[in-house]
Design an enzyme around this catalytic site. Structure first.
Site, mmCIF file in Angstrom:
data_model
loop_
_atom_site.group_PDB
_atom_site.id
_atom_site.type_symbol
_atom_site.label_atom_id
_atom_site.label_comp_id
_atom_site.label_asym_id
_atom_site.label_seq_id
_atom_site.Cartn_x
_atom_site.Cartn_y
_atom_site.Cartn_z
ATOM 1 N N LYS A 13 0.818 -1.219 0.000
ATOM 2 C CA LYS A 13 0.000 0.000 0.000
ATOM 3 C C LYS A 13 0.851 1.269 0.000
ATOM 4 O O LYS A 13 0.560 2.208 -0.731
ATOM 5 C CB LYS A 13 -0.938 0.025 1.212
ATOM 6 C CG LYS A 13 -2.075 -0.966 1.157
ATOM 7 C CD LYS A 13 -3.110 -0.695 2.225
ATOM 8 C CE LYS A 13 -2.562 -0.750 3.640
ATOM 9 N NZ LYS A 13 -1.945 -2.055 3.988
ATOM 10 N N ARG A 88 -10.439 2.467 8.701
ATOM 11 C CA ARG A 88 -10.025 1.088 8.988
ATOM 12 C C ARG A 88 -11.214 0.180 9.296
ATOM 13 O O ARG A 88 -11.046 -1.026 9.392
ATOM 14 C CB ARG A 88 -9.053 1.056 10.171
ATOM 15 C CG ARG A 88 -7.698 1.651 9.864
ATOM 16 C CD ARG A 88 -6.745 1.436 11.012
ATOM 17 N NE ARG A 88 -5.421 1.986 10.739
ATOM 18 C CZ ARG A 88 -4.468 1.344 10.094
ATOM 19 N NH1 ARG A 88 -4.687 0.135 9.642
ATOM 20 N NH2 ARG A 88 -3.295 1.918 9.899
ATOM 21 N N ARG A 127 11.877 -10.747 5.004
ATOM 22 C CA ARG A 127 12.609 -9.502 5.233
ATOM 23 C C ARG A 127 13.654 -9.656 6.342
ATOM 24 O O ARG A 127 13.408 -10.305 7.343
ATOM 25 C CB ARG A 127 11.629 -8.370 5.606
ATOM 26 C CG ARG A 127 10.683 -8.040 4.484
ATOM 27 C CD ARG A 127 9.998 -6.700 4.653
ATOM 28 N NE ARG A 127 9.198 -6.587 5.856
ATOM 29 C CZ ARG A 127 8.230 -5.678 6.020
ATOM 30 N NH1 ARG A 127 7.980 -4.811 5.052
ATOM 31 N NH2 ARG A 127 7.541 -5.632 7.137
ATOM 32 N N ARG A 160 12.878 -9.021 12.280
ATOM 33 C CA ARG A 160 12.089 -8.332 13.304
ATOM 34 C C ARG A 160 10.934 -9.214 13.760
ATOM 35 O O ARG A 160 10.435 -10.047 13.004
ATOM 36 C CB ARG A 160 11.511 -7.017 12.743
ATOM 37 C CG ARG A 160 12.536 -5.996 12.319
ATOM 38 C CD ARG A 160 11.872 -4.685 11.943
ATOM 39 N NE ARG A 160 10.590 -4.899 11.266
ATOM 40 C CZ ARG A 160 9.671 -3.966 11.101
ATOM 41 N NH1 ARG A 160 9.866 -2.762 11.594
ATOM 42 N NH2 ARG A 160 8.548 -4.225 10.463
ATOM 43 N N ARG A 171 -1.615 -10.831 12.248
ATOM 44 C CA ARG A 171 -1.959 -9.523 11.679
ATOM 45 C C ARG A 171 -2.968 -9.679 10.543
ATOM 46 O O ARG A 171 -3.877 -8.856 10.392
ATOM 47 C CB ARG A 171 -0.699 -8.819 11.170
ATOM 48 C CG ARG A 171 0.214 -8.317 12.276
ATOM 49 C CD ARG A 171 1.552 -7.883 11.726
ATOM 50 N NE ARG A 171 1.443 -6.739 10.830
ATOM 51 C CZ ARG A 171 2.408 -6.371 9.987
ATOM 52 N NH1 ARG A 171 3.530 -7.078 9.913
ATOM 53 N NH2 ARG A 171 2.245 -5.333 9.222
#
Length: 217
Positions: A13, A88, A127, A160, A171
């Protein structure tokens, strides 16, 4: 053109918001940017938000909404905008509709970046972040020359907590719970348009712009 951009974590996004807003010559407005601007500018809303953040509490909806209202009232947003990160949920969407009606306008389109959960996990779980310089690498798409070592500064690369698979899947669950009703809300209004968000960034932008042109004027 007045656009809302929605999509799950890892859909791209932030990247697409930047490109789409640039192509349409409208400001990209994200709640994160609004918060930072108000806090750093020392506005009354910024001071109020900072009190909550300093306590580790969530900033109440009414404060966020007030900041969004102020931002949409600025001169550069009068001819259009791209909202990223707001609304949201359905209550926020209803508030946004009322807010825009007060300004004598309405949304043109809600663009949903569509990507399946496994692709999101593949993107985010791969990542690796440098402890020293903060540069982000990816084990598949942009690997460092030597595993675990940053090419830019030689620092240690680590994963992370936000990028661990179990965290990502949680999530995604939260996103589905909160956002599925929002998607249905805009579909019922007839302004929802989905875009396949897999593939090279440039191709996704081209697809998005092709869909947006259908809603222009």
């Amino acid at each position: 053109m007045r656009v809302v951009l929605v999509g799950p974590p890892g859909a791209g996004k932030g990247t697409q918001a930047q490109f789409i807003a640039s192509n349409l010559s409208i400001p990209k407005i994200s709640t994160g940017d609004i918060f930072r601007a108000n806090v750093s500018g020392g506005t009354e809303l910024g001071k109020l938000a900072k009190e909550y953040m300093d306590r580790g509490d969530l900033v109440p909806d009414e404060v966020t909404v007030a900041m969004v209202r102020d931002r949409l009232g600025e001169a550069d947003a009068q001819e259009g905008f791209l909202l990223d990160g707001f609304p949201r949920n359905v209550p926020q969407a209803q508030i946004l509709n009322k807010m825009l009606a007060e300004f004598g306008t309405s949304l043109d389109v809600v663009l949903e970046l569509v990507v399946d959960d496994e692709e999101v996990v593949r993107r985010l779980a791969g990542r690796r972040t440098c402890r020293s310089c903060g540069k982000v690498w990816h084990v598949v798409f942009d690997p460092a020359s030597k595993e675990g070592v940053c090419d830019a500064c030689g620092g240690e690369l680590f994963q992370r907590d936000d990028d661990r698979e179990d965290t990502i899947r949680h999530r995604l669950e939260v996103y589905q719970e909160q956002t599925s009703p929002l998607i249905s809300f805009y579909a019922d209004e007839g302004i929802l348009q989905g875009v396949d968000a897999t593939g090279p960034v440039e191709e996704i932008t081209q697809r998005a712009m092709a869909e947006l042109r259908r809603f222009a004027d």
